[in-house]
Design an enzyme around this catalytic site. Structure first.
Site, PDB file in Angstrom:
ATOM      1  N   ARG A  29     -47.113  21.244  -3.313  1.00  0.00           N
ATOM      2  CA  ARG A  29     -46.124  20.864  -4.321  1.00  0.00           C
ATOM      3  C   ARG A  29     -46.045  21.998  -5.338  1.00  0.00           C
ATOM      4  O   ARG A  29     -47.069  22.605  -5.684  1.00  0.00           O
ATOM      5  CB  ARG A  29     -46.531  19.562  -5.022  1.00  0.00           C
ATOM      6  CG  ARG A  29     -46.303  18.306  -4.188  1.00  0.00           C
ATOM      7  CD  ARG A  29     -44.811  17.997  -3.994  1.00  0.00           C
ATOM      8  NE  ARG A  29     -44.563  16.770  -3.253  1.00  0.00           N
ATOM      9  CZ  ARG A  29     -44.329  16.721  -1.939  1.00  0.00           C
ATOM     10  NH1 ARG A  29     -44.308  17.824  -1.205  1.00  0.00           N
ATOM     11  NH2 ARG A  29     -44.078  15.556  -1.352  1.00  0.00           N
TER      12      ARG A  29
ATOM     13  N   GLU B 200     -38.193  22.217  -8.810  1.00  0.00           N
ATOM     14  CA  GLU B 200     -37.237  22.155  -7.706  1.00  0.00           C
ATOM     15  C   GLU B 200     -36.001  21.329  -8.040  1.00  0.00           C
ATOM     16  O   GLU B 200     -36.162  20.252  -8.637  1.00  0.00           O
ATOM     17  CB  GLU B 200     -37.928  21.486  -6.507  1.00  0.00           C
ATOM     18  CG  GLU B 200     -38.397  22.476  -5.496  1.00  0.00           C
ATOM     19  CD  GLU B 200     -39.201  21.825  -4.393  1.00  0.00           C
ATOM     20  OE1 GLU B 200     -40.401  22.068  -4.353  1.00  0.00           O
ATOM     21  OE2 GLU B 200     -38.618  21.084  -3.598  1.00  0.00           O
TER      22      GLU B 200
ATOM     23  N   HIS C 285     -38.148  24.398   0.659  1.00  0.00           N
ATOM     24  CA  HIS C 285     -38.872  23.144   0.959  1.00  0.00           C
ATOM     25  C   HIS C 285     -38.516  22.591   2.350  1.00  0.00           C
ATOM     26  O   HIS C 285     -37.991  21.477   2.467  1.00  0.00           O
ATOM     27  CB  HIS C 285     -38.613  22.094  -0.132  1.00  0.00           C
ATOM     28  CG  HIS C 285     -39.716  21.071  -0.226  1.00  0.00           C
ATOM     29  ND1 HIS C 285     -40.056  20.413  -1.378  1.00  0.00           N
ATOM     30  CD2 HIS C 285     -40.565  20.581   0.723  1.00  0.00           C
ATOM     31  CE1 HIS C 285     -41.047  19.560  -1.148  1.00  0.00           C
ATOM     32  NE2 HIS C 285     -41.378  19.654   0.133  1.00  0.00           N
TER      33      HIS C 285
END
Ligand code: DGY
Length: 325
Positions: free
Chosen positions: A239, A268, A286
């Site tokens: 993450r 993000e 991602h």
């Protein structure tokens, strides 16, 4: 008999939708985008179950909006830092995730980033496409050896373990750091448990595989970059907030580390603008679990969790099992 009423916050691979549709009345967000907060709150109202994504923030307000009839929020991800599980439990709503099926794909992408960064694959491809390739050169786009180097793995859960096991063919020495010793990881990979400082000092490649929680926020920041070798590469497929992105930019620009391969970002989908200028960073949007097979299987697991909850059974990958029954 009336079918359960399920909302899906974004389109998923068709086999998952087909399975859900066989047993439930479903509505799917028709647009390929994240729902606005107000839309999410309106759409979950009165549903028996919701299939949500890591890009949806699911908290107290969302559970309250869903209502007391709602049995489950099935997250289409293994990570569930987007969901306030304690709030779900207070509302007697189950939460599930999609472990196991994405382990290989995510570990494979961590390797993809490691190879691409060490061998400057993206830069080299661009160099050729830009018409700069005029012939073989002894000093052209030199990268780093991988075979025989030291791999530092931070976090040895399913994905960290799978990633490290794949190092066998490269005859790498493996160091690991985790909150407790992991004998199964050691047996499978030959990995040696060390403190974080030792790992950062000695590893040629450092790959992070921890969940995001308060204790892992900025796990890698200014001090950590100072400890790393100048020739080291950082890989992050976990993450974004686990790595301090501003500190990373400084480390990349000053040559404190050699390179970084990232699939996740602190805010993000925003990316630190200066990171985009760093040629020694390989940046992916991602996509670690993004294979056709894996995303389909993630969808099927999420749907099976919903169907189990609708039948009064324990969802196979429920996180807050105490709510069940
Ligand atoms: C996850 O599942 O947590 C990944 O980040 C996306 O697949």
């Amino acid at each position: 008999m009336k079918k359960p009423n399920v909302y899906v916050t974004r389109m998923l691979p068709q086999p998952a939708i087909d399975l859900l549709q066989e047993h439930c009345d479903i509505e799917i967000n028709p647009d390929d985008r994240v729902l606005e907060r107000a839309e999410l709150l309106a759409k979950v109202r009165g549903r028996d179950a919701v299939l949500c994504l890591l890009t949806d923030t699911i908290d107290e307000e969302v559970f309250a909006a869903a209502g007391p009839q709602c049995k489950i929020f099935a997250n289409y991800a293994v990570g569930f830092n987007n969901i306030d599980v304690a709030a779900a439990t207070r509302h007697k709503i189950m939460v599930s995730n999609t472990p196991d099926v994405l382990t290989d794909a995510t570990a494979d992408l961590a390797w993809t980033l490691l190879f691409a960064t060490a061998r400057r694959v993206v830069e080299a491809d661009k160099y050729l496409r830009d018409g700069k390739y005029k012939g073989w050169g002894p000093m052209l786009l030199l990268g780093l050896d991988i075979t025989g180097k030291t791999l530092g793995v931070i976090g040895t859960g399913r994905i960290g373990g799978n990633f490290a096991a794949k190092a066998k063919g490269f005859k790498m020495k493996i160091l690991y750091n985790d909150i407790q010793p992991n004998p199964a990881f050691e047996a499978e990979t030959g990995g040696v448990l060390v403190d974080k400082e030792t790992l950062l000092k000695e590893a040629d490649f450092v790959s992070v595989h921890v969940p995001l929680m308060p204790s892992t926020h900025h796990l890698i920041s200014t001090n950590e970059f100072k400890l790393m070798k100048k020739s080291a590469v950082l890989i992050n497929t976990s993450r974004g907030p686990v790595v301090d992105e501003k500190a990373l930019v400084k480390a990349l620009k000053s040559g404190e580390i050699w390179g970084a391969g990232l699939d996740v970002y602190e805010n993000e989908p925003a990316v630190e603008p200066e990171l985009l200028e760093c040629e020694n960073a390989v940046l992916l949007p991602h996509v670690a679990s993004g294979t056709i097979e894996t995303r389909t299987n993630m969808g099927l697991i999420a749907v099976r969790n919903i169907l189990a909850a609708m039948n009064g059974e324990v969802p196979p990958t429920v996180i807050n099992k105490e709510v069940w029954g």
